[in-house]
Design a protein around this motif. Structure first.
Motif, PDB file in Angstrom:
ATOM      1  N   ILE A 196       0.936  -1.429   0.023  1.00 60.49           N
ATOM      2  CA  ILE A 196       0.101   0.142  -0.165  1.00 60.49           C
ATOM      3  C   ILE A 196       0.542   1.268   0.275  1.00 60.49           C
ATOM      4  O   ILE A 196       0.660   2.244  -0.544  1.00 60.49           O
ATOM      5  CB  ILE A 196      -0.831  -0.037   1.154  1.00 60.49           C
ATOM      6  CG1 ILE A 196      -1.798  -1.109   0.947  1.00 60.49           C
ATOM      7  CG2 ILE A 196      -1.717   1.242   1.465  1.00 60.49           C
ATOM      8  CD1 ILE A 196      -2.852  -1.495   1.965  1.00 60.49           C
ATOM      9  N   GLN A 209      -7.702   4.067   2.143  1.00 57.08           N
ATOM     10  CA  GLN A 209      -8.444   3.314   1.570  1.00 57.08           C
ATOM     11  C   GLN A 209      -8.320   2.743  -0.059  1.00 57.08           C
ATOM     12  O   GLN A 209      -8.718   1.927  -0.637  1.00 57.08           O
ATOM     13  CB  GLN A 209     -10.122   3.801   1.742  1.00 57.08           C
ATOM     14  CG  GLN A 209     -10.594   3.450   2.993  1.00 57.08           C
ATOM     15  CD  GLN A 209     -10.425   4.509   3.999  1.00 57.08           C
ATOM     16  OE1 GLN A 209      -9.642   5.420   3.728  1.00 57.08           O
ATOM     17  NE2 GLN A 209     -10.965   4.244   5.302  1.00 57.08           N
ATOM     18  N   THR A 233      -5.799   0.854  -0.785  1.00 58.94           N
ATOM     19  CA  THR A 233      -6.097  -0.772  -0.576  1.00 58.94           C
ATOM     20  C   THR A 233      -6.896  -1.146  -1.541  1.00 58.94           C
ATOM     21  O   THR A 233      -6.647  -2.313  -1.893  1.00 58.94           O
ATOM     22  CB  THR A 233      -6.910  -0.640   0.745  1.00 58.94           C
ATOM     23  OG1 THR A 233      -6.143   0.104   2.055  1.00 58.94           O
ATOM     24  CG2 THR A 233      -7.127  -2.100   1.361  1.00 58.94           C
ATOM     25  N   ALA A 234      -7.663  -0.372  -2.125  1.00 55.68           N
ATOM     26  CA  ALA A 234      -8.603  -0.895  -3.116  1.00 55.68           C
ATOM     27  C   ALA A 234      -7.958  -1.234  -4.316  1.00 55.68           C
ATOM     28  O   ALA A 234      -8.172  -2.068  -4.985  1.00 55.68           O
ATOM     29  CB  ALA A 234      -9.625   0.141  -3.424  1.00 55.68           C
ATOM     30  N   PHE A 244      -4.745  -1.883  -4.606  1.00 53.48           N
ATOM     31  CA  PHE A 244      -3.982  -3.199  -4.297  1.00 53.48           C
ATOM     32  C   PHE A 244      -4.709  -4.640  -4.333  1.00 53.48           C
ATOM     33  O   PHE A 244      -4.272  -5.564  -5.082  1.00 53.48           O
ATOM     34  CB  PHE A 244      -3.359  -2.787  -2.599  1.00 53.48           C
ATOM     35  CG  PHE A 244      -2.528  -4.211  -2.268  1.00 53.48           C
ATOM     36  CD1 PHE A 244      -1.162  -4.297  -2.545  1.00 53.48           C
ATOM     37  CD2 PHE A 244      -3.125  -5.063  -1.491  1.00 53.48           C
ATOM     38  CE1 PHE A 244      -0.332  -5.171  -2.043  1.00 53.48           C
ATOM     39  CE2 PHE A 244      -2.526  -6.162  -0.892  1.00 53.48           C
ATOM     40  CZ  PHE A 244      -1.085  -6.172  -1.084  1.00 53.48           C
ATOM     41  N   LEU A 245      -5.800  -4.476  -3.724  1.00 49.07           N
ATOM     42  CA  LEU A 245      -6.649  -5.560  -3.754  1.00 49.07           C
ATOM     43  C   LEU A 245      -7.204  -5.715  -5.144  1.00 49.07           C
ATOM     44  O   LEU A 245      -7.129  -7.158  -5.693  1.00 49.07           O
ATOM     45  CB  LEU A 245      -7.943  -5.238  -3.014  1.00 49.07           C
ATOM     46  CG  LEU A 245      -7.565  -5.416  -1.351  1.00 49.07           C
ATOM     47  CD1 LEU A 245      -9.029  -5.006  -0.739  1.00 49.07           C
ATOM     48  CD2 LEU A 245      -7.393  -6.890  -0.893  1.00 49.07           C
ATOM     49  N   HIS A 274      -4.401  -7.663  -6.919  1.00 51.30           N
ATOM     50  CA  HIS A 274      -4.198  -8.944  -6.422  1.00 51.30           C
ATOM     51  C   HIS A 274      -5.415 -10.022  -6.464  1.00 51.30           C
ATOM     52  O   HIS A 274      -4.999 -11.194  -6.669  1.00 51.30           O
ATOM     53  CB  HIS A 274      -3.584  -8.750  -5.125  1.00 51.30           C
ATOM     54  CG  HIS A 274      -2.173  -8.212  -4.940  1.00 51.30           C
ATOM     55  ND1 HIS A 274      -0.943  -8.920  -5.423  1.00 51.30           N
ATOM     56  CD2 HIS A 274      -1.444  -6.864  -4.969  1.00 51.30           C
ATOM     57  CE1 HIS A 274       0.154  -8.124  -5.240  1.00 51.30           C
ATOM     58  NE2 HIS A 274      -0.447  -6.970  -5.082  1.00 51.30           N
ATOM     59  N   LEU A 275      -6.485  -9.424  -6.334  1.00 49.46           N
ATOM     60  CA  LEU A 275      -7.378 -10.312  -6.179  1.00 49.46           C
ATOM     61  C   LEU A 275      -8.131 -10.571  -7.670  1.00 49.46           C
ATOM     62  O   LEU A 275      -8.904 -11.248  -8.180  1.00 49.46           O
ATOM     63  CB  LEU A 275      -8.733 -10.074  -5.507  1.00 49.46           C
ATOM     64  CG  LEU A 275      -8.576 -10.120  -3.905  1.00 49.46           C
ATOM     65  CD1 LEU A 275      -9.494  -9.323  -3.244  1.00 49.46           C
ATOM     66  CD2 LEU A 275      -8.242 -11.480  -3.629  1.00 49.46           C
ATOM     67  N   LYS A 287     -10.017  -8.246  -9.104  1.00 51.75           N
ATOM     68  CA  LYS A 287     -11.673  -8.065  -9.013  1.00 51.75           C
ATOM     69  C   LYS A 287     -11.754  -6.420  -9.573  1.00 51.75           C
ATOM     70  O   LYS A 287     -10.986  -5.648  -9.213  1.00 51.75           O
ATOM     71  CB  LYS A 287     -11.972  -8.031  -7.606  1.00 51.75           C
ATOM     72  CG  LYS A 287     -12.432  -9.445  -7.344  1.00 51.75           C
ATOM     73  CD  LYS A 287     -13.128  -9.469  -6.033  1.00 51.75           C
ATOM     74  CE  LYS A 287     -14.022 -10.501  -5.871  1.00 51.75           C
ATOM     75  NZ  LYS A 287     -15.398 -10.324  -6.707  1.00 51.75           N
ATOM     76  N   CYS A 328     -17.884  -6.744  -7.446  1.00 48.89           N
ATOM     77  CA  CYS A 328     -16.931  -5.606  -7.326  1.00 48.89           C
ATOM     78  C   CYS A 328     -16.444  -5.405  -5.862  1.00 48.89           C
ATOM     79  O   CYS A 328     -17.365  -5.589  -5.043  1.00 48.89           O
ATOM     80  CB  CYS A 328     -17.466  -4.247  -7.789  1.00 48.89           C
ATOM     81  SG  CYS A 328     -18.165  -4.339  -9.452  1.00 48.89           S
ATOM     82  N   LEU A 329     -15.185  -4.729  -5.684  1.00 42.42           N
ATOM     83  CA  LEU A 329     -15.127  -4.208  -4.546  1.00 42.42           C
ATOM     84  C   LEU A 329     -15.527  -2.640  -4.632  1.00 42.42           C
ATOM     85  O   LEU A 329     -15.696  -2.390  -5.548  1.00 42.42           O
ATOM     86  CB  LEU A 329     -13.390  -4.051  -4.473  1.00 42.42           C
ATOM     87  CG  LEU A 329     -12.751  -5.342  -4.557  1.00 42.42           C
ATOM     88  CD1 LEU A 329     -11.103  -4.826  -4.969  1.00 42.42           C
ATOM     89  CD2 LEU A 329     -12.637  -6.124  -3.398  1.00 42.42           C
TER      90      LEU A 329
END
Lengths: 316, 490
Positions: A12, A29, A32-33, A35-36, A39-40, A42, A211-212
């Motif tokens: 992050i 935030q 983080t979004a 990053f996720l 890596h995911l 999504k 979605c995230l």
């Protein structure tokens, strides 16, 4: 390429730093979004009031990763022929004309109707092949070789039908074209998808589920100061602080449309153009139309301009 | 960790977040990526995966804070000067909390799920070597208490809680039951046996130990009770609320008291939201067979005028135009309040609501509702129009002279009132005129059907001029009526 991206999105803190280099200041935030999402694998659905940098996030992300940003602006009536693919009807027509003239040559040697029909069948398939396919943003993004950033802007403006159309893309990164089959994204280079919404209507649960969900609110004063510093580096520190305090005060008031970050930035630029060093009530009155977009709002705070300005000047 | 996530999701669901199993799986996948070291990071991540609206994010926040407080049981279970360990008191950080003498044998009690029983065995030999005078208890719980390691005790309590499924708690009277169950699961019976045995033994060190154990047990019980209480708030408090909401939906609106208004308002908003979700889709019916020539030609220009893509005529279905006429005289005002609340909560899908209020003279209150908040507007309406004696004839007369021109075949008129006209002239012929001009006239009467014709009620006359008459005295009825209203147009 992907190794480089891996480094750029390693943690992050790294993401925040990289964004900052591109003059995009983000909170935890947001980092983080991203990053996720990477890596995911999504998509991110970004919501928030207009002008807080939703679209900008996607663009900056593309810049940071050196990827192409493919943008699909949603509007009422948007359908698959404009979002996914379309057949090149003109070309098909032209080719049929050509075919017509050479028809007898092709059908030479065919005996009987059944044989001719089966020979013609082969042509039919050719007409609905990749050659005649006009890819639109979604399909383009999916087939992009190096991966890309796909920005689906203002999903809430599109129809319900279109939302459902997106589901296949968002969950499996694939699209089905009846005549050709299913087109899948290269698992190594999946597009990084951003959807933005202004919340003019509720997005369906099915879409949200895939979605995230990132909500970007208005920034607090320190963050906003940093953003102004990054975006309008010429502005003096004093004026910057006054300006941000003023805007933050405005956001607490009952307005039809409160000023967002983009308005703050515009205002900062305006003030630089006017060579002003510090805020005063007259100056604010003259430039109020930069930050407030409704005459009603401008009138309603007219009486209070003096007090807020004094407060902003005093506090900083 | 998976199990913790599932428990957490369950807690979220009781807090009315809609979390699907797929999202739970997503959360687990996300955990694999981010690990669990950084709390802030974990929170941001889960919030992104599990909560999908700003409101949900808010309740997520509180829920997360409640669920993931691994609050140390503060203070010592056994008074420090009685125990030979020199414990350094109420620090919060678990890794620093091991006291110097006893800590070595345990190797940091902070790890999740460190088995309480086996760990304390190694400790025993250490302590006895250091302080030969103190006796060590034999039961598992006793040892745990004497070790006085807060982390380990916390873990033991949580594990026991899991064993007896404390998250199944439903009502607050079960608190005592679960406290006892957890104590039992932690080995209370053995401890009790040991205490009484030690007491019977009679020697001084034994008596001292038994007293220590007893006070330790009592403090532990307090702590467990606190723990159960927190679990109750997490898992069951919302369920109770749901129960209450169900009840509020069914209760007669006139029986509601002022203190319930706030709850009811929430229920109304929730119901309205449901209706919005169902009906918000703007529907089109496609009239097949009627070619839209203009559209087709324009659309096919891009194909050199060859008519590839044919467009059919479609009609958009309009949202109903609603006029709500509410009796706000004493007897019915409560019902009107909620009807108005309902209609205005639906403004997203019913943009064209006009509201009227009357006791005798009719007045339009639409502007009030547009300008001020729901609460204010209702209060002002009640103040300006309420508390007169009802005169339906006058109301209809006023309606005719002011608004009849605006009524057309798309208008739905909802009248809410008990039709008790104080023996005045009912003027039913005006209602008949409205009936003819409008799409629908719906009369909602809060009284049961039996009393519609009793006394000064004119319902019989009015009912003949309505498309629909309904008894309407609870939120459920209201929801049904408004739902029907929306359905009949789509």
């Amino acid at each position: 390429m992907s190794i480089k991206n891996e480094e750029r999105l390693a943690s992050i803190e790294v993401i925040q730093e990289n964004f900052e280099k591109l003059d995009y200041i983000c909170n935890l935030q947001i980092a983080t979004a991203v990053f996720l999402a990477y890596h995911l694998g999504k998509p991110i659905l970004i919501e928030g009031p207009p002008g807080v940098g939703k679209t900008e996030l996607a663009k900056t992300c593309a810049d940071m990763l050196d990827l192409e940003c493919i943008r699909l602006q949603c509007y009422e009536g948007l359908d698959e022929s404009k979002a996914i693919y379309e057949w090149k009807y003109g070309k098909q027509l032209l080719y049929t004309q050509v075919l017509k003239e050479t028809l007898s040559e092709i059908l030479q040697g065919a005996t009987g109707l059944a044989e001719s029909v089966s020979m013609l069948h082969d042509f039919g398939d050719i007409f609905f092949s990749e050659e005649f396919l006009e890819p639109r943003p979604l399909l383009k993004a999916l087939r992009h070789e190096d991966g890309c950033v796909l920005l689906i802007d203002e999903v809430d403006k599109s129809d319900h039908e279109f939302e459902s159309l997106l589901l296949e893309l968002l969950s499996d990164f694939q699209l089905s074209i009846p005549e050709i089959g299913t087109i899948k994204a290269d698992p190594e280079h999946k597009p990084l998808v951003f959807l933005t919404s202004n919340n003019t209507r509720e997005i369906s649960d099915a879409l949200k589920r895939r979605c995230l969900h990132l909500y970007i609110p208005f920034p607090d004063a320190p963050l906003e100061r940093r953003i102004i510093q990054a975006r309008v580096p010429d502005i003096s520190e004093k004026l910057r602080n006054q300006l941000v305090t003023f805007i933050q005060e405005l956001r607490d008031m009952d307005l039809k449309k409160v000023p967002a970050i983009s308005e703050t930035i515009d205002w900062a630029r305006t003030l630089i153009l006017l060579h002003s060093e510090s805020l005063d009530a007259d100056l604010v009155r003259q430039t109020l139309n930069v930050i407030l977009k409704f005459q009603e709002d401008i009138e309603s705070i007219d009486a209070e301009v003096q007090t807020i300005t004094n407060k902003a000047v005093k506090e900083t | 960790m998976d199990r913790t996530i599932v428990d957490f999701v369950k807690a979220l669901r009781t807090a009315e977040l809609k979390v699907s199993p797929a999202e739970t799986l997503d959360a687990m996948a996300a955990l694999d990526v981010i690990g669990i070291e950084d709390r802030e990071f974990l929170k941001n991540t889960l919030s992104m995966v599990l909560s999908k609206t700003p409101e949900e994010k808010e309740s997520f926040e509180t829920c997360f804070e409640q669920f993931f407080t691994f609050e140390q049981f503060q203070g010592n279970l056994i008074p420090a000067d009685d125990v030979s360990h020199d414990d350094d008191g109420g620090e919060f950080d678990p890794s620093d909390d091991d006291n110097p003498q006893a800590g070595e044998g345990r190797g940091g009690g902070a790890g999740m799920g460190g088995g309480g029983g086996s760990a304390s065995e190694g400790d025993e030999s250490d302590s006895t070597a250091d302080v030969p005078n103190t006796m060590q208890p034999e039961s598992r719980l006793g040892q745990l208490l004497m070790n006085n390691d807060k982390t380990e005790i916390t873990i033991a309590v949580v594990e026991a809680g899991r064993e007896v499924e404390v998250n199944q708690i439903v009502v607050f009277t079960q608190k005592g039951l679960y406290t006892r169950k957890i104590m039992d699961a932690m080995g209370l019976p053995e401890l009790q046996d040991e205490i009484s045995e030690l007491k019977g033994h009679g020697g001084l060190p034994q008596r001292k130990l038994s007293n220590l154990l007893k006070s330790g047990r009592d403090t532990l019980r307090e702590r467990v009770r606190d723990y159960v209480e927190r679990q109750f708030f997490l898992h069951a408090d919302e369920q109770g609320k749901q129960l209450r909401e169900e009840l509020l939906k069914k209760v007669k609106l006139s029986n509601l008291e002022k203190r319930n208004y706030k709850d009811v308002q929430q229920v109304v908003f929730k119901m309205a939201k449901k209706l919005i979700a169902v009906h918000s889709k703007q529907r089109k019916t496609v009239k097949r067979g009627q070619l839209d020539v203009r559209k087709t030609l324009r659309h096919n220009m891009q194909y050199d005028g060859a008519l590839f893509d044919i467009k059919w005529k479609a009609t958009k279905i309009d949202r109903p135009k609603v006029m709500a006429i509410c009796d706000v005289s004493g007897s019915v005002s409560n019902y009107s309040r909620f009807l108005l609340m309902f209609l205005y909560s639906l403004s997203e899908i019913l943009p064209k609501v006009r509201a009227f209020a009357f006791s005798s003279d009719l007045g339009e209150v639409t502007r009030l509702f547009d300008q001020s908040g729901l609460e204010d507007a209702i209060a002002k309406t009640m103040r300006d129009y309420g508390n007169g004696s009802t005169d339906y004839g006058q109301m209809l007369q006023d309606f005719k002279s002011n608004c009849m021109d605006d009524v057309n075949n798309k208008t739905t008129i909802i009248i809410l009132g008990d039709a008790r006209n104080n023996f005045g002239d009912p003027r039913a012929e005006i209602l008949r005129e409205m009936y003819d001009k409008s799409k629908r006239v719906i009369w909602l009467n809060p009284e049961p059907k039996m009393s519609w014709t009793v006394g000064d009620a004119e319902m019989k006359k009015y009912a003949a001029c309505c498309h629909q008459t309904e008894v309407c005295n609870s939120l459920m009825h209201l929801e049904r009526v408004v739902g029907n209203l929306l359905r009949s147009v789509s």
